[in-house]
Design an enzyme around this catalytic site. Structure first.
Site, PDB file in Angstrom:
ATOM      1  N   LYS A   1       0.836  -1.203   0.000  1.00  0.00           N
ATOM      2  CA  LYS A   1       0.000   0.000   0.000  1.00  0.00           C
ATOM      3  C   LYS A   1       0.871   1.254   0.000  1.00  0.00           C
ATOM      4  O   LYS A   1       0.669   2.169  -0.806  1.00  0.00           O
ATOM      5  CB  LYS A   1      -0.932   0.019   1.212  1.00  0.00           C
ATOM      6  CG  LYS A   1      -1.896   1.204   1.203  1.00  0.00           C
ATOM      7  CD  LYS A   1      -2.716   1.276   2.478  1.00  0.00           C
ATOM      8  CE  LYS A   1      -1.946   1.978   3.578  1.00  0.00           C
ATOM      9  NZ  LYS A   1      -2.778   2.308   4.757  1.00  0.00           N
TER      10      LYS A   1
ATOM     11  N   ASP B   1      -6.360   0.698   0.519  1.00  0.00           N
ATOM     12  CA  ASP B   1      -6.549   0.984   1.940  1.00  0.00           C
ATOM     13  C   ASP B   1      -7.917   0.453   2.342  1.00  0.00           C
ATOM     14  O   ASP B   1      -8.580  -0.258   1.576  1.00  0.00           O
ATOM     15  CB  ASP B   1      -6.416   2.484   2.216  1.00  0.00           C
ATOM     16  CG  ASP B   1      -7.559   3.287   1.610  1.00  0.00           C
ATOM     17  OD1 ASP B   1      -8.325   2.731   0.781  1.00  0.00           O
ATOM     18  OD2 ASP B   1      -7.705   4.463   1.973  1.00  0.00           O
TER      19      ASP B   1
END
Length: 210
Positions: free
Chosen positions: A121, A139
């Site tokens: 991420k 996310d």
């Protein structure tokens, strides 16, 4: 409607609803983006921005972070939570940036994820926002919304990322993820989503069912 057709419609609708989106973390260079994103784990961007306002004046380079006193850095970032692990990773990360990459933040997924405290991420956010490369930043908002819409059936972030990469055009990947964040904060909440006013309700498989 295929998933790619749904993505095309989502793009049209979200570009109207959220025409101006960007990362909500404050940064002025690749290193600041990397450090801020590492600190954002289990913490709000708003809180991270408060911390980095003074942090980035105190530590201005990879060398500054690499040579930081551990306990002092812990105290500096304490309010972001999980501060001991974050401080350790920041120091080790910057040491590796100096030792392996000549003090510069690398620009590939493989190199970025070799840095302590840097998962996919974080790496994708850096690749997309700093280096302008196609990137799917999964996310909590992206994972939740992609699954509700019907673009993925997976919960594992890496699997969600791979599912989205197959159907989302490269030039839209990062913007879509930023739009999902904005949409998740404004409309598609984890609990009690506002389906009655959702701008993409017509292409969402879960609209009105959550």
């Amino acid at each position: 409607m295929t998933k790619k057709e749904r993505v095309a419609k989502i793009r049209e609708l979200l570009d109207t609803a959220y025409p101006e989106v960007k990362c909500t973390l404050n940064y002025s260079n690749p290193l600041e983006m990397l450090i801020a994103t590492q600190m954002s784990a289990q913490c709000t961007d708003a809180r991270v921005n408060i911390v980095t306002e003074t942090l980035f004046k105190k530590y201005r380079s990879a060398e500054d972070f690499a040579n930081a006193d551990y306990e002092e850095l812990c105290n500096d970032i304490k309010s972001t939570g999980f501060f001991r692990n974050k401080a350790k990773n920041i120091i080790l990360c910057c040491q590796r940036i100096i030792d392996v990459y000549g003090g510069e933040v690398p620009d590939t997924m493989e190199d970025l994820t070799s840095l302590p405290g840097t998962g996919r991420k974080t790496a994708n956010l850096v690749l997309g926002d700093i280096f302008g490369k196609p990137a799917v930043v999964v996310d909590t908002h992206c994972k939740r919304i992609a699954k509700r819409i019907g673009l993925t059936t997976n919960d594992d972030p890496t699997k969600v990322e791979m599912d989205l990469k197959k159907i989302v055009p490269p030039d839209y990947q990062l913007r879509m993820c930023h739009q999902f964040v904005a949409h998740g904060r404004a409309i598609c909440h984890a609990r009690g989503p506002k389906c009655d006013i959702c701008p993409i309700g017509e292409v969402c498989k879960s609209c009105g069912k959550c």
